[in-house]
Design an enzyme around this catalytic site. Sequence first.
Site, PDB file in Angstrom:
ATOM      1  N   ARG A 130       0.816  -1.231   0.000  1.00 61.81           N
ATOM      2  CA  ARG A 130       0.000   0.000   0.000  1.00 61.81           C
ATOM      3  C   ARG A 130       0.844   1.274   0.000  1.00 61.81           C
ATOM      4  NH1 ARG A 130      -3.154  -3.730  -0.417  1.00 61.81           N
ATOM      5  NH2 ARG A 130      -5.184  -3.881   0.595  1.00 61.81           N
ATOM      6  N   SER A 165     -10.323   0.006   3.814  1.00 61.37           N
ATOM      7  CA  SER A 165      -9.553  -0.102   5.059  1.00 61.37           C
ATOM      8  C   SER A 165      -8.955   1.257   5.399  1.00 61.37           C
ATOM      9  CB  SER A 165      -8.402  -1.099   4.892  1.00 61.37           C
ATOM     10  OG  SER A 165      -8.887  -2.377   4.572  1.00 61.37           O
ATOM     11  N   GLU A 182      -3.908   4.103   6.006  1.00 58.08           N
ATOM     12  CA  GLU A 182      -3.734   3.834   4.575  1.00 58.08           C
ATOM     13  C   GLU A 182      -4.297   5.022   3.785  1.00 58.08           C
ATOM     14  OE1 GLU A 182      -5.089  -0.060   3.047  1.00 58.08           O
ATOM     15  OE2 GLU A 182      -6.098   1.029   1.435  1.00 58.08           O
TER      16      GLU A 182
HETATM   17  C1  LIG Z   1     -15.498  -0.346  -0.436  1.00 58.74           C
HETATM   18  C2  LIG Z   1     -14.030  -0.168  -0.659  1.00 58.74           C
HETATM   19  C3  LIG Z   1     -13.213  -1.281  -0.813  1.00 58.74           C
HETATM   20  C4  LIG Z   1     -11.841  -1.124  -1.024  1.00 58.74           C
HETATM   21  N1  LIG Z   1     -11.069  -2.251  -1.171  1.00 58.74           N
HETATM   22  C5  LIG Z   1      -9.759  -2.110  -1.417  1.00 58.74           C
HETATM   23  C6  LIG Z   1      -8.926  -3.268  -1.567  1.00 58.74           C
HETATM   24  O1  LIG Z   1      -9.374  -4.394  -1.514  1.00 58.74           O
HETATM   25  N2  LIG Z   1      -7.619  -3.076  -1.787  1.00 58.74           N
HETATM   26  C7  LIG Z   1      -7.061  -1.838  -1.860  1.00 58.74           C
HETATM   27  O2  LIG Z   1      -5.849  -1.729  -2.080  1.00 58.74           O
HETATM   28  N3  LIG Z   1      -7.814  -0.727  -1.695  1.00 58.74           N
HETATM   29  C8  LIG Z   1      -9.145  -0.833  -1.482  1.00 58.74           C
HETATM   30  N4  LIG Z   1      -9.901   0.290  -1.300  1.00 58.74           N
HETATM   31  C9  LIG Z   1      -9.260   1.603  -1.300  1.00 58.74           C
HETATM   32  C10 LIG Z   1      -9.234   2.271  -2.686  1.00 58.74           C
HETATM   33  O3  LIG Z   1     -10.303   1.781  -3.475  1.00 58.74           O
HETATM   34  C11 LIG Z   1      -7.920   2.032  -3.425  1.00 58.74           C
HETATM   35  O4  LIG Z   1      -6.834   2.564  -2.709  1.00 58.74           O
HETATM   36  C12 LIG Z   1      -7.930   2.632  -4.824  1.00 58.74           C
HETATM   37  O5  LIG Z   1      -6.785   2.189  -5.506  1.00 58.74           O
HETATM   38  C13 LIG Z   1      -7.946   4.161  -4.835  1.00 58.74           C
HETATM   39  O6  LIG Z   1      -8.145   4.586  -6.166  1.00 58.74           O
HETATM   40  P1  LIG Z   1      -8.805   5.995  -6.509  1.00 58.74           P
HETATM   41  O7  LIG Z   1      -8.827   6.142  -7.965  1.00 58.74           O
HETATM   42  O8  LIG Z   1     -10.116   6.138  -5.816  1.00 58.74           O
HETATM   43  O9  LIG Z   1      -7.753   6.979  -5.838  1.00 58.74           O
HETATM   44  P2  LIG Z   1      -8.059   8.316  -5.021  1.00 58.74           P
HETATM   45  O10 LIG Z   1      -8.713   7.977  -3.732  1.00 58.74           O
HETATM   46  O11 LIG Z   1      -8.723   9.303  -5.888  1.00 58.74           O
HETATM   47  O12 LIG Z   1      -6.568   8.790  -4.704  1.00 58.74           O
HETATM   48  C14 LIG Z   1      -5.754   8.065  -3.801  1.00 58.74           C
HETATM   49  C15 LIG Z   1      -4.314   8.593  -3.930  1.00 58.74           C
HETATM   50  O13 LIG Z   1      -3.829   8.268  -5.223  1.00 58.74           O
HETATM   51  C16 LIG Z   1      -3.398   9.456  -5.878  1.00 58.74           C
HETATM   52  N5  LIG Z   1      -3.690   9.339  -7.299  1.00 58.74           N
HETATM   53  C17 LIG Z   1      -4.890   9.107  -7.901  1.00 58.74           C
HETATM   54  N6  LIG Z   1      -4.743   9.069  -9.229  1.00 58.74           N
HETATM   55  C18 LIG Z   1      -3.437   9.296  -9.485  1.00 58.74           C
HETATM   56  C19 LIG Z   1      -2.658   9.373 -10.680  1.00 58.74           C
HETATM   57  N7  LIG Z   1      -3.203   9.221 -11.887  1.00 58.74           N
HETATM   58  N8  LIG Z   1      -1.334   9.611 -10.562  1.00 58.74           N
HETATM   59  C20 LIG Z   1      -0.754   9.772  -9.350  1.00 58.74           C
HETATM   60  N9  LIG Z   1      -1.439   9.715  -8.180  1.00 58.74           N
HETATM   61  C21 LIG Z   1      -2.754   9.475  -8.254  1.00 58.74           C
HETATM   62  C22 LIG Z   1      -4.176  10.581  -5.238  1.00 58.74           C
HETATM   63  O14 LIG Z   1      -3.502  11.824  -5.414  1.00 58.74           O
HETATM   64  C23 LIG Z   1      -4.226  10.117  -3.797  1.00 58.74           C
HETATM   65  O15 LIG Z   1      -3.040  10.454  -3.142  1.00 58.74           O
HETATM   66  C24 LIG Z   1     -11.279   0.173  -1.094  1.00 58.74           C
HETATM   67  C25 LIG Z   1     -12.108   1.300  -0.967  1.00 58.74           C
HETATM   68  C26 LIG Z   1     -13.475   1.131  -0.757  1.00 58.74           C
HETATM   69  C27 LIG Z   1     -14.347   2.352  -0.660  1.00 58.74           C
HETATM   70  C1  LIG Z   2     -10.252  -3.020   1.792  1.00 62.04           C
HETATM   71  C2  LIG Z   2      -8.952  -2.939   1.586  1.00 62.04           C
HETATM   72  O1  LIG Z   2      -8.140  -4.040   1.375  1.00 62.04           O
HETATM   73  C3  LIG Z   2      -8.369  -5.229   2.117  1.00 62.04           C
HETATM   74  C4  LIG Z   2      -8.658  -6.349   1.127  1.00 62.04           C
HETATM   75  O2  LIG Z   2      -9.839  -6.085   0.409  1.00 62.04           O
HETATM   76  C5  LIG Z   2      -8.808  -7.655   1.908  1.00 62.04           C
HETATM   77  C6  LIG Z   2      -9.010  -8.833   0.994  1.00 62.04           C
HETATM   78  O3  LIG Z   2      -7.798  -9.161   0.406  1.00 62.04           O
HETATM   79  O4  LIG Z   2      -7.614  -7.872   2.684  1.00 62.04           O
HETATM   80  C7  LIG Z   2      -7.260  -6.833   3.596  1.00 62.04           C
HETATM   81  O5  LIG Z   2      -8.261  -6.642   4.578  1.00 62.04           O
HETATM   82  P1  LIG Z   2      -8.136  -7.422   5.970  1.00 62.04           P
HETATM   83  O6  LIG Z   2      -6.708  -7.689   6.281  1.00 62.04           O
HETATM   84  O7  LIG Z   2      -8.928  -6.686   6.974  1.00 62.04           O
HETATM   85  O8  LIG Z   2      -8.806  -8.811   5.572  1.00 62.04           O
HETATM   86  P2  LIG Z   2      -9.947  -9.668   6.234  1.00 62.04           P
HETATM   87  O9  LIG Z   2      -9.748 -11.036   5.695  1.00 62.04           O
HETATM   88  O10 LIG Z   2     -11.266  -9.019   6.051  1.00 62.04           O
HETATM   89  O11 LIG Z   2      -9.629  -9.653   7.803  1.00 62.04           O
HETATM   90  C8  LIG Z   2      -8.353 -10.037   8.311  1.00 62.04           C
HETATM   91  C9  LIG Z   2      -8.498 -10.626   9.718  1.00 62.04           C
HETATM   92  O12 LIG Z   2      -9.130  -9.704  10.587  1.00 62.04           O
HETATM   93  C10 LIG Z   2     -10.218 -10.328  11.247  1.00 62.04           C
HETATM   94  N1  LIG Z   2     -11.318  -9.391  11.427  1.00 62.04           N
HETATM   95  C11 LIG Z   2     -11.902  -8.830  10.308  1.00 62.04           C
HETATM   96  C12 LIG Z   2     -12.954  -7.960  10.458  1.00 62.04           C
HETATM   97  C13 LIG Z   2     -13.403  -7.654  11.759  1.00 62.04           C
HETATM   98  O13 LIG Z   2     -14.338  -6.856  11.962  1.00 62.04           O
HETATM   99  N2  LIG Z   2     -12.785  -8.213  12.832  1.00 62.04           N
HETATM  100  C14 LIG Z   2     -11.742  -9.091  12.698  1.00 62.04           C
HETATM  101  O14 LIG Z   2     -11.209  -9.580  13.687  1.00 62.04           O
HETATM  102  C15 LIG Z   2     -10.617 -11.510  10.346  1.00 62.04           C
HETATM  103  O15 LIG Z   2     -11.206 -12.514  11.103  1.00 62.04           O
HETATM  104  C16 LIG Z   2      -9.317 -11.909   9.719  1.00 62.04           C
HETATM  105  O16 LIG Z   2      -8.660 -12.839  10.547  1.00 62.04           O
HETATM  106  C17 LIG Z   2      -7.115  -5.535   2.885  1.00 62.04           C
HETATM  107  N3  LIG Z   2      -6.858  -4.463   3.846  1.00 62.04           N
HETATM  108  C18 LIG Z   2      -5.619  -4.158   4.212  1.00 62.04           C
HETATM  109  C19 LIG Z   2      -5.475  -3.043   5.178  1.00 62.04           C
HETATM  110  O17 LIG Z   2      -4.609  -4.707   3.772  1.00 62.04           O
HETATM  111  C20 LIG Z   2      -8.248  -1.666   1.487  1.00 62.04           C
HETATM  112  O18 LIG Z   2      -7.017  -1.669   1.400  1.00 62.04           O
HETATM  113  O19 LIG Z   2      -8.923  -0.605   1.510  1.00 62.04           O
END
Ligand SMILES: Cc1cc2nc3c(=O)[nH]c(=O)nc-3n(C[C@H](O)[C@H](O)[C@H](O)COP(=O)(O)OP(=O)(O)OC[C@H]3O[C@@H](n4cnc5c(N)ncnc54)[C@H](O)[C@@H]3O)c2cc1C
Ligand SMILES: C=C(O[C@H]1[C@H](O)[C@@H](CO)O[C@H](OP(=O)(O)OP(=O)(O)OC[C@H]2O[C@@H](n3ccc(=O)[nH]c3=O)[C@H](O)[C@@H]2O)[C@@H]1NC(C)=O)C(=O)O
Length: 299
Positions: free
Chosen positions: A172, A221, A291
């Site tokens: 990240r 997250s 993050e």
């Molecule tokens: C429901 C939900 C689930 C999510 N699950 C995940 C997950 O599983 N894994 C995960 O990693 N993240 C997850 N995220 C977080 C987020 O979706 C990711 O970090 C995503 O990559 C952000 O993309 P964005 O286009 O919205 O960036 P933004 O939020 O618009 O920007 C984030 C950062 O990136 C920079 N940025 C954006 N575009 C550019 C560009 N073209 N060049 C340089 N910098 C740029 C911005 O300046 C900012 O600093 C989740 C978010 C939500 C709401």
């Molecule tokens: C959503 C994001 O990314 C997510 C990504 O979608 C998922 C799936 O791969 O794995 C990460 O979540 P996570 O580590 O919380 O994954 P999960 O599998 O949901 O949970 C991990 C552990 O936490 C425990 N857990 C989860 C939720 C909760 O309320 N309580 C709890 O104790 C679960 O039981 C599990 O043992 C990424 N988050 C980070 C910070 O690395 C994001 O970055 O925004």
Amino acid sequence: MMPALNQQSLRGEMRFDEPLSRHTTWRVGGPVSCFYRPADREDLVRFLHQLDSDEPLFWLGLGSNLLVRDGGFKGTVIATKGSLVASEWRSDRLLYAESGIACAKVARIAARAGLCGVEFLAGIPGTLGGALAMNAGAFGGETWERVVRVETIDRFGEVRSRLPEDFEIAYRQVRGPSGEWFLAAELEMEAGDVDAAQRRIRQLLERRAATQPTSQPSCGSVFRNPPGDFAARLIEAAGLKGRRLGGAQVSEKHANFIINTGDATARDIEMLIAEVQREVAAQSGIELTTEVHRIGDSS
Ligand SMILES: Cc1cc2nc3c(=O)[nH]c(=O)nc-3n(C[C@H](O)[C@H](O)[C@H](O)COP(=O)(O)OP(=O)(O)OC[C@H]3O[C@@H](n4cnc5c(N)ncnc54)[C@H](O)[C@@H]3O)c2cc1C
Ligand SMILES: C=C(O[C@H]1[C@H](O)[C@@H](CO)O[C@H](OP(=O)(O)OP(=O)(O)OC[C@H]2O[C@@H](n3ccc(=O)[nH]c3=O)[C@H](O)[C@@H]2O)[C@@H]1NC(C)=O)C(=O)O
Ligand SMILES: NC(=O)C1=CN([C@@H]2O[C@H](COP(=O)(O)OP(=O)(O)OC[C@H]3O[C@@H](n4cnc5c(N)ncnc54)[C@H](OP(=O)(O)O)[C@@H]3O)[C@@H](O)[C@H]2O)C=CC1
């Protein structure tokens, strides 16, 4: 201060004092002085050529990992979502895509071509540019594992071709040459088949829907997982699930998500983040790091 722009020569969408709450998935954030969504790459270059060299500049994708404070951002936001969305196959396994394309779209394009390796992108709300900036990942996949080359652009509109070794890439976290933003990337996929890739996308979306509050406004997250542990586990163990501050709440479904229950301000969210950090540190001795990126002024 916004410079005088020759708006007639520009084809993009320009808005002044645009509330950024309309452009973040948390649905909070004050106004930005100038919001510009370029019509395409050429228009972006033209816009940048006209921009004052000291104008504060921020690149915005879907705003799904962004906390914009309530006082807003004094400067210019370049919005890529729905704008820089071109893509093409450069070879049978190499996809070139511009940074405003949705991650979900990249996953579907690859699956439809019978290629695998980017299915994890399907459930990540956001643009490819945001995924490159964050090294977004899920279910064992990470964005930069697939990157062969990127194109960057600086504030003067100069485009460069860069390789992964030009960047420091971690969980990240991505650090690269300063003053450059992502314009496009080439992603390499693996040979597979359409059914398997589409099945995996469906499975990953189901797993996500079962464990994450995907239908409520959040930024995903809030905290990175600390080495060897999970932020969500620590937050739940500290008894913080469901904790509310104003309109912000630690999700009952997933403790590492903070949701906007309807009328949250950025201040509510920021204060709740600090409260969670304090209480987790007091209980476990672990300092959670965020993050989510933060910009703007408190009002
Ligand atoms: C429901 C939900 C689930 C999510 N699950 C995940 C997950 O599983 N894994 C995960 O990693 N993240 C997850 N995220 C977080 C987020 O979706 C990711 O970090 C995503 O990559 C952000 O993309 P964005 O286009 O919205 O960036 P933004 O939020 O618009 O920007 C984030 C950062 O990136 C920079 N940025 C954006 N575009 C550019 C560009 N073209 N060049 C340089 N910098 C740029 C911005 O300046 C900012 O600093 C989740 C978010 C939500 C709401
Ligand atoms: C959503 C994001 O990314 C997510 C990504 O979608 C998922 C799936 O791969 O794995 C990460 O979540 P996570 O580590 O919380 O994954 P999960 O599998 O949901 O949970 C991990 C552990 O936490 C425990 N857990 C989860 C939720 C909760 O309320 N309580 C709890 O104790 C679960 O039981 C599990 O043992 C990424 N988050 C980070 C910070 O690395 C994001 O970055 O925004
Ligand atoms: N957007 C948000 O605020 C949030 C989204 N999510 C979830 O995150 C994931 C990604 O969301 P988001 O980034 O908004 O992207 P979308 O789910 O809106 O998809 C983005 C683009 O991908 C293309 N696409 C989607 N499904 C298909 C398909 N079956 N076949 C071909 N192309 C397809 C479409 O492009 P085109 O229009 O060019 O056809 C679409 O506009 C989804 O699971 C969503 O539920 C979760 C929380 C918030």
